[in-house]
Scaffold this active site. Structure first.
Site, mmCIF file in Angstrom:
data_model
loop_
_atom_site.group_PDB
_atom_site.id
_atom_site.type_symbol
_atom_site.label_atom_id
_atom_site.label_comp_id
_atom_site.label_asym_id
_atom_site.label_seq_id
_atom_site.Cartn_x
_atom_site.Cartn_y
_atom_site.Cartn_z
ATOM 1 N N ARG A 190 34.862 70.385 56.717
ATOM 2 C CA ARG A 190 34.088 71.117 57.727
ATOM 3 C C ARG A 190 32.607 70.787 57.614
ATOM 4 O O ARG A 190 31.932 70.510 58.612
ATOM 5 C CB ARG A 190 34.313 72.623 57.564
ATOM 6 C CG ARG A 190 33.607 73.515 58.576
ATOM 7 C CD ARG A 190 33.935 74.972 58.257
ATOM 8 N NE ARG A 190 33.449 75.919 59.260
ATOM 9 C CZ ARG A 190 32.286 76.544 59.207
ATOM 10 N NH1 ARG A 190 31.462 76.304 58.186
ATOM 11 N NH2 ARG A 190 31.928 77.419 60.148
ATOM 12 N N GLN A 208 26.691 79.903 55.329
ATOM 13 C CA GLN A 208 25.643 78.942 55.015
ATOM 14 C C GLN A 208 24.270 79.564 55.246
ATOM 15 O O GLN A 208 24.045 80.257 56.228
ATOM 16 C CB GLN A 208 25.796 77.691 55.880
ATOM 17 C CG GLN A 208 24.858 76.564 55.482
ATOM 18 C CD GLN A 208 25.139 75.280 56.253
ATOM 19 O OE1 GLN A 208 26.167 75.160 56.923
ATOM 20 N NE2 GLN A 208 24.240 74.327 56.154
ATOM 21 N N GLN A 263 36.222 77.842 65.840
ATOM 22 C CA GLN A 263 35.114 78.617 65.278
ATOM 23 C C GLN A 263 33.783 77.868 65.293
ATOM 24 O O GLN A 263 32.728 78.449 65.551
ATOM 25 C CB GLN A 263 35.461 79.052 63.847
ATOM 26 C CG GLN A 263 34.538 80.085 63.254
ATOM 27 C CD GLN A 263 34.232 79.795 61.808
ATOM 28 O OE1 GLN A 263 33.744 78.719 61.475
ATOM 29 N NE2 GLN A 263 34.519 80.756 60.932
ATOM 30 N N HIS A 280 27.931 76.373 66.108
ATOM 31 C CA HIS A 280 28.593 77.347 66.978
ATOM 32 C C HIS A 280 28.235 77.161 68.451
ATOM 33 O O HIS A 280 28.071 78.132 69.196
ATOM 34 C CB HIS A 280 28.308 78.769 66.494
ATOM 35 C CG HIS A 280 28.797 79.018 65.106
ATOM 36 N ND1 HIS A 280 30.136 79.056 64.795
ATOM 37 C CD2 HIS A 280 28.121 79.165 63.927
ATOM 38 C CE1 HIS A 280 30.268 79.252 63.494
ATOM 39 N NE2 HIS A 280 29.074 79.308 62.942
ATOM 40 N N SER A 339 30.856 83.162 59.371
ATOM 41 C CA SER A 339 31.027 81.735 59.661
ATOM 42 C C SER A 339 31.820 81.054 58.549
ATOM 43 O O SER A 339 33.017 81.278 58.410
ATOM 44 C CB SER A 339 29.658 81.080 59.875
ATOM 45 O OG SER A 339 29.784 79.764 60.348
ATOM 46 N N LEU A 340 31.178 80.245 57.716
ATOM 47 C CA LEU A 340 31.847 79.616 56.579
ATOM 48 C C LEU A 340 32.619 80.639 55.754
ATOM 49 O O LEU A 340 33.713 80.368 55.248
ATOM 50 C CB LEU A 340 30.797 78.927 55.695
ATOM 51 C CG LEU A 340 31.192 78.674 54.238
ATOM 52 C CD1 LEU A 340 32.201 77.548 54.165
ATOM 53 C CD2 LEU A 340 29.976 78.392 53.383
#
Length: 375
Positions: free
Chosen positions: A189, A79, A326, A277, A164-165
């Site tokens: 998510r 993202q 995560q 996070h 991440s994503l």
């Protein structure tokens, strides 16, 4: 004790032309086990339309890929990489354009229209940017496949990861789950992270020009001035000189106020919904766990490096647990890229919108070979 590995059986769906297509380009699956060596298997040419079914996975050794030796890697953005106009190139490649149409049925709206026309504020929202980047990044794989030599590049890839994503995109590319199942997870998510962000005043800020130890000192100093509900921490370990800090709004403001005294070159408040996070995302975990528990996740065909611990995982149940963790765990991207380079990575490709990942790789190793494939 090492356990045995159940190898995959592959069932094909037919595309319109009648030719078998697949979930992903399989290339080769290779790994070492402490007790026996499994030779590299040519699993054939494929596309994003293949359904891959594994037998019982009760005996999967999660450390199956730990001794991986990378030569060619696919890296997927997270993202923040989104930009109005992405997806235009994909429309020139039928297989890539088809992904957007399939995505519409799952999302319930025209994702391509949002990608191409925005507006920016809409595309930047967590609930839209995450599925938009996921679809566009996998569309970039099809754009690459369509060019001369593209299939050979895809077949050569022996490790993948995403920021991440982007870890979800990497897992889809590696055949751990289908395009559709991955998109459903990404959609949930984004929604869960947005809802968690709405529940508390939090934010993220990039600290430019400091190493991780100095950023930690900055966080410690800021935390001395705020209550427990506003504590901050390093959330994204990107590379030396670029770390993202997440936390309560007052804590972030304290970080920004103190940054110059710690010799930071600058701070950049990130246009995200909240403190990704960190523990602020805890409300999203249970929703992800529920969705992941009902998702068919299989052994990846190549190593997929986790953001949580910078290691590849083979056991589907472990992958589910890692993905749920995560959203509250710091992203270990710096360690991931350093390990790839130290283990001999020769060539990498960033697939999807933007050039954030390529910029990080180049910052860590100016001589690294990385190519951007956009859609």
């Amino acid at each position: 004790m090492s356990s045995s590995v159940v190898l995959p059986s592959i069932s094909f769906k037919k595309c319109a032309s009648g030719a078998p297509e697949s979930c992903r380009s399989f290339g080769h699956l290779g790994f070492d086990n402490d007790i026996r060596r499994i030779s590299r298997l040519n699993l054939g040419k494929s596309r994003i339309f293949m359904s891959v079914t594994f037998g019982s996975q009760a005996a999967v050794d999660d450390a199956l890929f730990r001794a991986y030796k990378p030569s060619s890697a696919f890296l997927f953005p997270g993202q923040g990489a989104q930009a109005v106009g992405m997806g235009v190139e994909a429309q020139k490649v039928p297989a890539a354009a088809e992904l957007y149409k399939r995505a519409n049925d799952i999302l319930g709206f025209d994702i391509l229209d949002t990608c191409i026309n925005g507006p920016k504020e809409k595309l930047d929202s967590t609930v839209l940017s995450q599925p938009a980047i996921y679809v566009t990044s996998l569309a970039a794989v099809e754009v690459l496949r369509a060019r001369d030599g593209g299939q050979q590049i895809i077949d050569s890839v022996d490790v993948t990861c995403g920021l991440s994503l982007g870890e979800y995109t990497a897992l889809a590319f590696a055949g751990a789950f289908s395009f559709e199942d991955g998109l459903k997870l990404v959609k949930l998510r984004g929604e869960a992270m947005q809802d968690a962000s709405d529940a508390a005043k939090s934010a993220m800020v990039s600290i430019i020009g400091l190493d991780s130890a100095k950023v930690q000192e900055l966080c410690d100093a800021a935390n001395e001035e705020v209550d427990d509900g506003n504590k901050v921490q390093i959330a994204n370990f990107l590379c030396t000189g670029n770390y993202a800090v997440s936390g309560g709004l007052k804590g972030i403001e304290a970080v920004e106020a103190k940054a110059k005294s710690f010799k930071a070159r600058m701070t950049v408040r990130l246009a995200v919904a909240g403190a990704f996070h960190t523990r602020f995302m805890e409300p999203a975990v249970s929703r992800l766990e529920a969705a992941l528990s009902s998702t068919d996740i299989r052994i990846p065909r190549i190593p997929v490096i986790s953001n949580v611990d910078a290691e590849p995982h083979a056991d589907p149940e472990t992958i589910k647990k890692i993905l749920a963790r995560q959203v509250t765990s710091p992203v270990q991207w710096e360690t991931t890229v350093k390990t790839l380079l130290d283990r001999g990575l020769r060539k990498s490709y960033e697939l999807g919108p933007g050039k954030v990942v390529a910029g990080i790789v180049k910052r860590m190793d100016k001589g690294a070979s990385i190519e951007n494939i956009s859609a």
